[in-house]
Design a protein around this motif. Sequence first.
Motif, short mmCIF file in Angstrom:
data_model
loop_
_atom_site.label_atom_id
_atom_site.label_comp_id
_atom_site.label_asym_id
_atom_site.label_seq_id
_atom_site.Cartn_x
_atom_site.Cartn_y
_atom_site.Cartn_z
N ALA A 1 0.80 -1.22 0.00
CA ALA A 1 0.00 0.00 0.00
C ALA A 1 0.84 1.28 0.00
N PRO A 2 1.81 1.46 0.91
CA PRO A 2 2.59 2.70 0.87
C PRO A 2 3.45 2.83 -0.37
N VAL A 3 3.91 1.71 -0.92
CA VAL A 3 4.71 1.76 -2.14
C VAL A 3 3.84 2.20 -3.31
N ARG A 4 2.66 1.62 -3.41
CA ARG A 4 1.74 2.01 -4.49
C ARG A 4 1.35 3.48 -4.36
N ARG A 5 1.14 3.93 -3.16
CA ARG A 5 0.78 5.34 -2.96
C ARG A 5 1.88 6.25 -3.46
N SER A 6 3.13 5.93 -3.11
CA SER A 6 4.26 6.75 -3.53
C SER A 6 4.42 6.73 -5.05
N LEU A 7 4.32 5.54 -5.64
CA LEU A 7 4.48 5.43 -7.09
C LEU A 7 3.34 6.13 -7.84
N LYS A 8 2.13 6.12 -7.26
CA LYS A 8 1.02 6.84 -7.88
C LYS A 8 1.30 8.33 -7.93
N TYR A 9 1.87 8.86 -6.84
CA TYR A 9 2.25 10.26 -6.83
C TYR A 9 3.22 10.55 -7.97
N LEU A 10 4.24 9.70 -8.10
CA LEU A 10 5.27 9.93 -9.12
C LEU A 10 4.69 9.79 -10.52
N MET A 11 3.82 8.82 -10.73
CA MET A 11 3.19 8.66 -12.04
C MET A 11 2.33 9.87 -12.39
N LEU B 1 2.62 12.84 -11.20
CA LEU B 1 3.53 13.98 -11.39
C LEU B 1 4.07 14.00 -12.81
N ARG B 2 4.55 12.87 -13.28
CA ARG B 2 5.10 12.80 -14.64
C ARG B 2 4.05 13.12 -15.69
N ALA B 3 2.88 12.51 -15.55
CA ALA B 3 1.83 12.70 -16.55
C ALA B 3 1.35 14.15 -16.57
N TYR B 4 1.18 14.75 -15.40
CA TYR B 4 0.70 16.13 -15.33
C TYR B 4 1.73 17.09 -15.91
N MET B 5 3.01 16.90 -15.55
CA MET B 5 4.04 17.80 -16.06
C MET B 5 4.23 17.63 -17.55
N LEU C 1 4.71 19.82 -22.41
CA LEU C 1 4.76 19.42 -23.81
C LEU C 1 3.46 19.75 -24.55
N GLU C 2 2.35 19.37 -23.95
CA GLU C 2 1.09 19.61 -24.63
C GLU C 2 0.54 21.01 -24.39
N LYS C 3 1.13 21.71 -23.42
CA LYS C 3 0.75 23.10 -23.11
C LYS C 3 -0.71 23.22 -22.64
N THR C 4 -1.30 22.11 -22.29
CA THR C 4 -2.67 22.13 -21.76
C THR C 4 -2.71 21.24 -20.53
N PRO C 5 -2.47 21.80 -19.34
CA PRO C 5 -2.43 20.99 -18.12
C PRO C 5 -3.72 20.21 -17.91
N ASP C 6 -3.58 18.91 -17.73
CA ASP C 6 -4.71 18.01 -17.57
C ASP C 6 -4.92 17.74 -16.08
N LYS C 7 -5.84 18.47 -15.47
CA LYS C 7 -6.10 18.33 -14.04
C LYS C 7 -6.75 17.00 -13.70
N SER C 8 -7.38 16.37 -14.67
CA SER C 8 -8.04 15.09 -14.40
C SER C 8 -7.03 14.00 -14.01
N ILE C 9 -5.79 14.17 -14.41
CA ILE C 9 -4.75 13.19 -14.07
C ILE C 9 -4.61 13.08 -12.56
N GLY D 1 -7.54 13.27 -2.75
CA GLY D 1 -7.66 14.71 -2.92
C GLY D 1 -6.51 15.53 -2.42
N LYS D 2 -5.38 14.91 -2.04
CA LYS D 2 -4.27 15.66 -1.46
C LYS D 2 -3.28 16.15 -2.51
N LEU D 3 -3.37 15.66 -3.72
CA LEU D 3 -2.40 16.03 -4.74
C LEU D 3 -3.00 17.10 -5.64
N ASP D 4 -2.81 18.36 -5.25
CA ASP D 4 -3.31 19.47 -6.06
C ASP D 4 -2.20 20.02 -6.92
#
Length: 475
Positions: free
Chosen positions: A392-402, A404-408, A413-421, A429-432
């Motif tokens: 569980a804590p490993v998956r939580r951490s990796l989800k944050y990193l995933m 982060l990468r997808a949003y950035m 690159l796409e110049k349109t931030p996707d908040k749905s990610i 709800g903690k990752l704003d």
Amino acid sequence: MKIKAQMTMVLNLDKCIGCHTCSIPCKNVWTSRAGAEYMWFNNVETKPGIGYPKNWEDQGIYQGGWTAENNRLALAAGGRVTKLARIFNNPHLPQIDAYYEPWDYDYGSLITSPVKKHQPAIRPRSQITGNSMEIQWGPNWEDDLAGVCETGAADTNFAGLDAQKYLEFEQAFMLYLPRLCEHCLNPACAASCPSGALYKRDEDGIVLVDQARCRGWRYCVSGCPYKKVYFNWKTGTSEKCIFCYPRTESGMTTLCSASCVGRIRYVGVILYDAERISQAASAADPKEIYPALVDMMLDPNDPKVLDEAEKQGISEAFLKAAQKSPTDKLMRKWRLALPLHPEYRTLPMVWYVPPLSPIQTGTENKNPDEALSDMRIPVKYLANLLAAGDEAPVRRSLKYLMALRAYMRSLRLEKTPDKSILDQAGLDGKLDEATVLEIYDLLAIGKHKDRFVLPTAPTPDQADMRMTQGEKGFE
């Protein structure tokens, strides 16, 4: 509540390239003398593998760390009576072959060699006996999976997994694991020492060896489950990583951190409640230790915590450093970093951000949990390494990193931030957006002043000196 300050380090395994640049300055400065040839206060291991010394993670062999029965802690290797009975025979002590017999070469014979038909050659020579020897192991013997076909199956982190499957060429995976002394909150090395030579500094939590009191019993070596205490065969005393305290006391970071070319290391201060050490370390289920350890950590920006810390004598320098600490954010606030083998119950203070790895099949229509399960590095392996087997804590951490990468990627690159990610990551709800950018600034492009925040003791001539050189603009 008894508030203490602790020097901590976080290493981002997602960025480690295994260059060993951290190990070399440490070796040159702290262990470049007779009797310390085989000591590596900092080394970088390739996983999977049995590590250095051999099988250091197999506590069935070494009996390091603590056990807990009925909420009572006991040294895995036995208490005072057991140690007294075995004081001249420590069966759990690593032998020199588990490290390696240090060697050198008679380079002078190459220079003085007479003219020959063939190129002169020299053989390795033991620095202990002076005799010729065959090299059979070393501190980076498994580097880049070298020999993993022979040693990999003995990696204890494969528990619950089919080791042979992941050792096949098509399924092989690899990550680098830099290691140093954990400077634990509940150090088994100090508790194991009959002479009381090992101690934990009250002001910053660094664990040291008093060379004047050490009598060379070596129970600290077997007691440390991470095998980061070494015996100097020349002086007859034990030595270990000192967290470069002559540097940290002056506001400079450790040598391994300063030399890291990948910028994977973060050094800072955390505040914790020392009265909860026993409760956290003696948790019945090893999986409960990590959550209890995080709960011990205190918010340095909480006015009540600050007020109580000042009353208990925590210096203003440490409090300010804790408020800006990158390790506090990664360990407590964001919970991205995880402790190395918390099941040893020593409550380690060198933590790791788990590495992301390639997803082996297409990512279309995959939710985060499916993507994690399809990563090259098994989540179960990382859980065995960093969370006592709890995914569980490993998956939580990796989800944050995933996320982060997808949003950035959508932002840059796409110049349109996707908040749905951020919503799809399922992170309650903690990752704003603001948090994502703050994590990105620290993990991806963190500057010296952001990665290393250390307190310094005030001097009569410079009473306002509090933070690192980086805080003053040093790059």
